[in-house]
Design a protein around this motif. Structure first.
Motif, PDB file in Angstrom:
ATOM      1  N   VAL A  19     -45.434  50.982 -48.021  1.00  0.00           N
ATOM      2  CA  VAL A  19     -44.226  51.305 -48.625  1.00  0.00           C
ATOM      3  C   VAL A  19     -44.525  50.588 -50.243  1.00  0.00           C
ATOM      4  CG1 VAL A  19     -41.803  50.967 -48.840  1.00  0.00           C
ATOM      5  CG2 VAL A  19     -42.789  51.665 -46.904  1.00  0.00           C
ATOM      6  N   VAL A  20     -44.000  51.246 -51.172  1.00  0.00           N
ATOM      7  CA  VAL A  20     -43.837  50.667 -52.383  1.00  0.00           C
ATOM      8  C   VAL A  20     -42.701  49.996 -52.730  1.00  0.00           C
ATOM      9  CG1 VAL A  20     -44.099  50.906 -54.920  1.00  0.00           C
ATOM     10  CG2 VAL A  20     -45.525  52.170 -53.513  1.00  0.00           C
ATOM     11  N   ARG A  21     -42.598  48.641 -53.043  1.00  0.00           N
ATOM     12  CA  ARG A  21     -41.421  47.959 -53.302  1.00  0.00           C
ATOM     13  C   ARG A  21     -41.102  47.653 -54.723  1.00  0.00           C
ATOM     14  NH1 ARG A  21     -40.392  42.343 -49.827  1.00  0.00           N
ATOM     15  NH2 ARG A  21     -41.274  43.393 -47.848  1.00  0.00           N
ATOM     16  N   ALA A  22     -40.107  48.360 -55.070  1.00  0.00           N
ATOM     17  CA  ALA A  22     -39.479  48.127 -56.250  1.00  0.00           C
ATOM     18  C   ALA A  22     -38.463  47.091 -56.252  1.00  0.00           C
ATOM     19  CB  ALA A  22     -38.798  49.437 -56.830  1.00  0.00           C
ATOM     20  N   ALA A  23     -38.022  46.654 -55.419  1.00  0.00           N
ATOM     21  CA  ALA A  23     -36.901  45.520 -55.108  1.00  0.00           C
ATOM     22  C   ALA A  23     -37.401  44.381 -55.952  1.00  0.00           C
ATOM     23  CB  ALA A  23     -36.725  45.174 -53.637  1.00  0.00           C
ATOM     24  N   GLY A  24     -36.340  44.080 -56.823  1.00  0.00           N
ATOM     25  CA  GLY A  24     -36.442  42.981 -57.483  1.00  0.00           C
ATOM     26  C   GLY A  24     -37.318  42.798 -58.669  1.00  0.00           C
ATOM     27  N   ALA A  25     -37.851  44.152 -58.993  1.00  0.00           N
ATOM     28  CA  ALA A  25     -39.214  44.365 -59.798  1.00  0.00           C
ATOM     29  C   ALA A  25     -38.760  45.519 -60.930  1.00  0.00           C
ATOM     30  CB  ALA A  25     -40.231  44.698 -59.117  1.00  0.00           C
ATOM     31  N   THR A  26     -37.470  45.522 -61.192  1.00  0.00           N
ATOM     32  CA  THR A  26     -37.317  46.748 -62.177  1.00  0.00           C
ATOM     33  C   THR A  26     -36.308  45.982 -63.198  1.00  0.00           C
ATOM     34  OG1 THR A  26     -35.357  47.422 -60.722  1.00  0.00           O
ATOM     35  CG2 THR A  26     -37.615  48.515 -60.578  1.00  0.00           C
ATOM     36  N   SER A  27     -36.273  46.643 -64.248  1.00  0.00           N
ATOM     37  CA  SER A  27     -35.244  46.377 -65.256  1.00  0.00           C
ATOM     38  C   SER A  27     -33.879  46.954 -64.885  1.00  0.00           C
ATOM     39  CB  SER A  27     -35.429  46.972 -66.684  1.00  0.00           C
ATOM     40  OG  SER A  27     -35.586  48.354 -66.696  1.00  0.00           O
ATOM     41  N   LEU A  28     -32.658  46.971 -65.641  1.00  0.00           N
ATOM     42  CA  LEU A  28     -31.693  47.690 -65.174  1.00  0.00           C
ATOM     43  C   LEU A  28     -31.665  49.165 -65.089  1.00  0.00           C
ATOM     44  CD1 LEU A  28     -28.807  46.949 -64.418  1.00  0.00           C
ATOM     45  CD2 LEU A  28     -28.156  47.195 -66.580  1.00  0.00           C
ATOM     46  N   GLY A  29     -32.286  49.781 -66.117  1.00  0.00           N
ATOM     47  CA  GLY A  29     -32.332  51.370 -65.992  1.00  0.00           C
ATOM     48  C   GLY A  29     -33.429  51.756 -64.934  1.00  0.00           C
ATOM     49  N   ALA A  30     -34.362  51.046 -64.658  1.00  0.00           N
ATOM     50  CA  ALA A  30     -35.581  51.549 -64.127  1.00  0.00           C
ATOM     51  C   ALA A  30     -35.026  52.494 -62.775  1.00  0.00           C
ATOM     52  CB  ALA A  30     -36.703  50.826 -63.724  1.00  0.00           C
ATOM     53  N   PRO A  31     -34.205  51.549 -61.947  1.00  0.00           N
ATOM     54  CA  PRO A  31     -33.428  52.376 -60.770  1.00  0.00           C
ATOM     55  C   PRO A  31     -32.968  53.613 -60.975  1.00  0.00           C
ATOM     56  CG  PRO A  31     -32.862  49.970 -60.616  1.00  0.00           C
ATOM     57  CD  PRO A  31     -33.545  50.229 -62.078  1.00  0.00           C
ATOM     58  N   VAL A  32     -32.217  53.838 -62.234  1.00  0.00           N
ATOM     59  CA  VAL A  32     -31.745  55.367 -62.590  1.00  0.00           C
ATOM     60  C   VAL A  32     -33.089  56.180 -62.679  1.00  0.00           C
ATOM     61  CG1 VAL A  32     -30.507  56.479 -64.515  1.00  0.00           C
ATOM     62  CG2 VAL A  32     -29.830  54.175 -63.651  1.00  0.00           C
ATOM     63  N   ALA A  33     -33.979  56.015 -63.296  1.00  0.00           N
ATOM     64  CA  ALA A  33     -35.215  56.654 -63.521  1.00  0.00           C
ATOM     65  C   ALA A  33     -35.892  56.921 -62.113  1.00  0.00           C
ATOM     66  CB  ALA A  33     -36.339  56.387 -64.461  1.00  0.00           C
ATOM     67  N   LEU A  34     -35.896  55.924 -61.503  1.00  0.00           N
ATOM     68  CA  LEU A  34     -36.447  56.293 -59.956  1.00  0.00           C
ATOM     69  C   LEU A  34     -35.564  57.297 -59.070  1.00  0.00           C
ATOM     70  CD1 LEU A  34     -37.474  52.698 -58.804  1.00  0.00           C
ATOM     71  CD2 LEU A  34     -38.906  54.688 -58.878  1.00  0.00           C
ATOM     72  N   VAL A  35     -34.113  57.031 -59.040  1.00  0.00           N
ATOM     73  CA  VAL A  35     -33.346  57.891 -58.362  1.00  0.00           C
ATOM     74  C   VAL A  35     -33.653  59.567 -58.771  1.00  0.00           C
ATOM     75  CG1 VAL A  35     -30.874  58.409 -57.833  1.00  0.00           C
ATOM     76  CG2 VAL A  35     -31.744  55.960 -57.631  1.00  0.00           C
ATOM     77  N   GLN A  36     -33.727  59.333 -60.150  1.00  0.00           N
ATOM     78  CA  GLN A  36     -33.911  60.738 -60.805  1.00  0.00           C
ATOM     79  C   GLN A  36     -35.042  61.620 -60.276  1.00  0.00           C
ATOM     80  OE1 GLN A  36     -33.583  59.709 -65.055  1.00  0.00           O
ATOM     81  NE2 GLN A  36     -31.900  60.873 -65.123  1.00  0.00           N
ATOM     82  N   ARG A  37     -36.095  60.905 -59.943  1.00  0.00           N
ATOM     83  CA  ARG A  37     -37.461  61.299 -59.531  1.00  0.00           C
ATOM     84  C   ARG A  37     -37.632  61.476 -58.031  1.00  0.00           C
ATOM     85  NH1 ARG A  37     -37.714  59.404 -64.299  1.00  0.00           N
ATOM     86  NH2 ARG A  37     -39.202  59.779 -65.715  1.00  0.00           N
ATOM     87  N   PHE A  38     -36.618  60.982 -57.195  1.00  0.00           N
ATOM     88  CA  PHE A  38     -36.886  60.800 -55.425  1.00  0.00           C
ATOM     89  C   PHE A  38     -36.439  62.138 -55.138  1.00  0.00           C
ATOM     90  CE2 PHE A  38     -35.452  56.165 -55.319  1.00  0.00           C
ATOM     91  CZ  PHE A  38     -36.708  55.734 -55.151  1.00  0.00           C
ATOM     92  N   ALA A  39     -37.174  62.596 -54.080  1.00  0.00           N
ATOM     93  CA  ALA A  39     -37.013  63.901 -53.586  1.00  0.00           C
ATOM     94  C   ALA A  39     -35.784  63.734 -52.751  1.00  0.00           C
ATOM     95  CB  ALA A  39     -38.094  64.398 -52.661  1.00  0.00           C
ATOM     96  N   LEU A  40     -35.430  62.471 -52.309  1.00  0.00           N
ATOM     97  CA  LEU A  40     -34.181  62.106 -51.619  1.00  0.00           C
ATOM     98  C   LEU A  40     -34.040  60.628 -51.753  1.00  0.00           C
ATOM     99  CD1 LEU A  40     -31.790  62.782 -49.545  1.00  0.00           C
ATOM    100  CD2 LEU A  40     -33.493  62.356 -47.743  1.00  0.00           C
ATOM    101  N   LEU A  41     -32.807  59.959 -51.684  1.00  0.00           N
ATOM    102  CA  LEU A  41     -32.386  58.820 -51.811  1.00  0.00           C
ATOM    103  C   LEU A  41     -31.557  58.454 -50.226  1.00  0.00           C
ATOM    104  CD1 LEU A  41     -32.052  55.828 -52.689  1.00  0.00           C
ATOM    105  CD2 LEU A  41     -29.850  56.647 -53.752  1.00  0.00           C
ATOM    106  N   ILE A  42     -31.937  57.468 -49.663  1.00  0.00           N
ATOM    107  CA  ILE A  42     -31.197  56.994 -48.387  1.00  0.00           C
ATOM    108  C   ILE A  42     -30.760  55.864 -48.804  1.00  0.00           C
ATOM    109  CG2 ILE A  42     -31.310  56.894 -46.077  1.00  0.00           C
ATOM    110  CD1 ILE A  42     -33.615  58.912 -45.732  1.00  0.00           C
ATOM    111  N   SER A  43     -29.559  55.818 -48.983  1.00  0.00           N
ATOM    112  CA  SER A  43     -28.682  54.234 -49.221  1.00  0.00           C
ATOM    113  C   SER A  43     -27.484  54.080 -48.472  1.00  0.00           C
ATOM    114  CB  SER A  43     -28.550  54.603 -50.656  1.00  0.00           C
ATOM    115  OG  SER A  43     -27.712  53.611 -51.326  1.00  0.00           O
ATOM    116  N   VAL A  44     -27.188  52.778 -48.313  1.00  0.00           N
ATOM    117  CA  VAL A  44     -25.575  52.551 -47.754  1.00  0.00           C
ATOM    118  C   VAL A  44     -24.872  52.673 -49.215  1.00  0.00           C
ATOM    119  CG1 VAL A  44     -26.568  50.630 -46.323  1.00  0.00           C
ATOM    120  CG2 VAL A  44     -26.322  50.109 -48.899  1.00  0.00           C
ATOM    121  N   THR A  45     -23.827  52.564 -49.091  1.00  0.00           N
ATOM    122  CA  THR A  45     -22.638  52.844 -50.157  1.00  0.00           C
ATOM    123  C   THR A  45     -22.919  51.660 -50.988  1.00  0.00           C
ATOM    124  OG1 THR A  45     -20.930  53.612 -48.612  1.00  0.00           O
ATOM    125  CG2 THR A  45     -20.170  52.895 -50.715  1.00  0.00           C
ATOM    126  N   GLY A  46     -23.039  52.150 -52.246  1.00  0.00           N
ATOM    127  CA  GLY A  46     -23.255  50.938 -53.289  1.00  0.00           C
ATOM    128  C   GLY A  46     -23.649  51.802 -54.591  1.00  0.00           C
TER     129      GLY A  46
END
Length: 186
Positions: free
Chosen positions: A122-149
Motif C-alpha cells: 500500500v502506498v502511504r500518503a499519510a502525513g506526507a502531503t501538502s494541504l492541497g495534495a489530498p484534493v488532487a489524490l481524491v480527484q484521481r481515485f477510482a474510489l475513496l473509502i473514508s470515515v466521515t471527515g
C-alpha cells in the motif's frame, strides 16, 4: 468592538435541527453579514500538488486506485482495522485494486494494523502531503473509502466516487436502531 463576550462579536442563534458542516458554516457567516453564494464548493490544486498526487498513484502500481482514509479524531467514527483490511482484501481479489492510504502522521499506528491485515503493498500518503495534495489524490481515485471527515467532504466537492462510513458518532443517525444498515455514497 462591542462584543457578546470573550472575543465573540456577533451572536448566532443555535440551530433547531442538525445541519451539514456547509449549512452550519453558512449560518455562522450569515451572523456576521456574509452571504453564501449558493454555488458548489470549489477546491483548487497547484501543479506541484497534482504532480505529488501523480507520484503517489504511480507508486501504487496497476489496477484501480482506491483511497483509504481510516482515521478520525473521534474514535466513535473509526472502523476496526480488521474490517478495513477485509474490505481491502476483497477489493484486491475482485478488482485487482491498489491502495493509497491517507491521513495524518498521528494515524500511523492505526494504518500499521490495517496494513498487517491487508497483506499487500500500500502506498502511504499519510502525513506526507501538502494541504492541497489530498484534493488532487481524491480527484484521481477510482474510489475513496473514508470515515466521515475532510476526505469525504473533498470527494463530495470534487464529485469523486466515495463510500463514506458513518456511525454512532453521526447525530443524524441517532434515531436509527442498532440493526439498521446504512450506506452513504456520492
Amino acid at each position: 468592538i462591542g462584543g457578546v463576550g470573550d472575543g465573540y462579536t456577533h451572536p448566532a442563534t443555535p440551530p433547531t435541527a442538525i445541519y451539514s458542516s456547509r449549512e452550519e458554516n453558512a449560518r455562522v457567516l450569515e451572523a456576521i453579514g456574509v452571504e453564501e453564494d449558493g454555488g458548489p464548493v470549489e477546491l483548487w490544486t497547484t501543479p506541484d500538488e497534482e504532480a505529488a498526487a501523480d507520484r503517489f498513484l504511480a507508486a501504487a502500481g496497476s489496477g484501480p486506485k482506491i483511497g483509504l482514509h481510516p482515521g478520525s479524531d473521534w474514535s466513535c467514527q473509526q472502523w476496526l482495522p480488521a474490517a478495513w483490511a477485509e474490505v481491502g482484501r476483497t477489493l484486491q481479489s475482485r478488482l485487482d485494486a491498489s491502495f493509497v492510504i491517507t491521513g495524518s502522521g498521528s494515524e500511523l499506528a492505526l494504518q500499521d494494523e490495517i496494513l498487517l491485515g491487508l497483506g499487500a503493498p500500500v502506498v502511504r500518503a499519510a502525513g506526507a502531503t501538502s494541504l492541497g495534495a489530498p484534493v488532487a489524490l481524491v480527484q484521481r481515485f477510482a474510489l475513496l473509502i473514508s470515515v466521515t471527515g475532510a476526505p469525504a467532504a473533498i470527494a463530495r466537492a470534487v464529485r469523486s466516487p466515495a463510500v463514506v462510513l458513518r456511525g454512532p458518532g453521526d447525530e443524524s443517525l441517532a434515531r436509527l436502531t442498532s440493526s439498521a444498515r446504512l450506506a452513504s455514497t456520492h
